[in-house]
Design a protein around this motif. Sequence first.
Motif, PDB file in Angstrom:
ATOM      1  N   ALA A  59      -7.204   1.267   0.751  1.00 55.54           N
ATOM      2  CA  ALA A  59      -6.962   0.858   2.139  1.00 55.54           C
ATOM      3  C   ALA A  59      -7.993  -0.189   2.574  1.00 55.54           C
ATOM      4  CB  ALA A  59      -6.994   2.057   3.067  1.00 55.54           C
ATOM      5  N   LEU A  60      -9.239  -0.003   2.195  1.00 51.31           N
ATOM      6  CA  LEU A  60     -10.282  -0.960   2.545  1.00 51.31           C
ATOM      7  C   LEU A  60      -9.984  -2.329   1.934  1.00 51.31           C
ATOM      8  CD1 LEU A  60     -13.020  -1.330   3.963  1.00 51.31           C
ATOM      9  CD2 LEU A  60     -14.105  -0.687   1.808  1.00 51.31           C
ATOM     10  N   ALA A  61      -9.674  -2.342   0.645  1.00 50.58           N
ATOM     11  CA  ALA A  61      -9.337  -3.597  -0.030  1.00 50.58           C
ATOM     12  C   ALA A  61      -8.052  -4.192   0.544  1.00 50.58           C
ATOM     13  CB  ALA A  61      -9.184  -3.359  -1.532  1.00 50.58           C
ATOM     14  N   GLY A  62      -7.070  -3.348   0.782  1.00 47.81           N
ATOM     15  CA  GLY A  62      -5.782  -3.809   1.281  1.00 47.81           C
ATOM     16  C   GLY A  62      -5.846  -4.398   2.670  1.00 47.81           C
ATOM     17  N   ARG A  63      -6.602  -3.761   3.563  1.00 51.39           N
ATOM     18  CA  ARG A  63      -6.709  -4.301   4.932  1.00 51.39           C
ATOM     19  C   ARG A  63      -7.360  -5.677   4.932  1.00 51.39           C
ATOM     20  NH1 ARG A  63      -7.585   1.143   6.292  1.00 51.39           N
ATOM     21  NH2 ARG A  63      -9.830   0.870   6.120  1.00 51.39           N
ATOM     22  N   ALA A  64      -8.403  -5.856   4.129  1.00 51.44           N
ATOM     23  CA  ALA A  64      -9.065  -7.163   4.067  1.00 51.44           C
ATOM     24  C   ALA A  64      -8.099  -8.225   3.529  1.00 51.44           C
ATOM     25  CB  ALA A  64     -10.318  -7.079   3.194  1.00 51.44           C
ATOM     26  N   TRP A  65      -7.381  -7.907   2.444  1.00 46.32           N
ATOM     27  CA  TRP A  65      -6.427  -8.853   1.846  1.00 46.32           C
ATOM     28  C   TRP A  65      -5.280  -9.131   2.814  1.00 46.32           C
ATOM     29  CZ3 TRP A  65      -6.991 -11.873  -2.264  1.00 46.32           C
ATOM     30  CH2 TRP A  65      -5.854 -12.461  -2.838  1.00 46.32           C
ATOM     31  N   ASP A  66      -4.814  -8.087   3.476  1.00 54.40           N
ATOM     32  CA  ASP A  66      -3.722  -8.225   4.433  1.00 54.40           C
ATOM     33  C   ASP A  66      -4.126  -9.171   5.566  1.00 54.40           C
ATOM     34  OD1 ASP A  66      -1.021  -7.297   4.999  1.00 54.40           O
ATOM     35  OD2 ASP A  66      -1.866  -6.235   6.713  1.00 54.40           O
ATOM     36  N   PHE A  97       0.833  -1.204   0.000  1.00 55.18           N
ATOM     37  CA  PHE A  97       0.000   0.000   0.000  1.00 55.18           C
ATOM     38  C   PHE A  97       0.870   1.258   0.000  1.00 55.18           C
ATOM     39  CE2 PHE A  97      -2.693   3.089   2.389  1.00 55.18           C
ATOM     40  CZ  PHE A  97      -3.722   3.201   1.472  1.00 55.18           C
ATOM     41  N   LEU A  98       1.900   1.261   0.816  1.00 55.67           N
ATOM     42  CA  LEU A  98       2.788   2.428   0.872  1.00 55.67           C
ATOM     43  C   LEU A  98       3.512   2.649  -0.454  1.00 55.67           C
ATOM     44  CD1 LEU A  98       4.354   1.946   4.423  1.00 55.67           C
ATOM     45  CD2 LEU A  98       2.598   3.612   3.756  1.00 55.67           C
TER      46      LEU A  98
END
Length: 148
Positions: free
Chosen positions: A52-59, A33-34
Amino acid sequence: MSLWGWTLEAYARPGVAEACLALQDDHGQNTSFLLWAVWAEGADEAALRDAALAGRAWDDQVLKPIRAVRRTLKAAFPKVDDGAREALREDVKAAELRAERVLMETFEALSDHRRGGRPALAALQAASRAWGSPAPDDALARLAGALG
């Protein structure tokens, strides 16, 4: 240049890997993300929020579990052949890298190749805030400096 190609080049620069891992392990940031935020030159707030929404779920559901398995396999297991364990760890490492690439492809699609025009540090600060709990500016500045 695609985000993935840019990331591979950027990650090879001195200090980038270390700065990314510190942001990930010490400050709960997602390095994909960064790096996307820097590549997108600080995507607009809507794109940051969506990514961020997509990334947090995938993370949470994909990357962290894979990473945990890879790290667990680093140490020897009683009665398990070290060569077999290491070979499996390499397979898991490849899966982790592929999962990171899928995430970055998602980020790239969300940004629609738009550029925000922000310098690296400002893009990192905006991304860190969008991710949730912002990382300290000095940690972000180390990554920005290593990226050039």
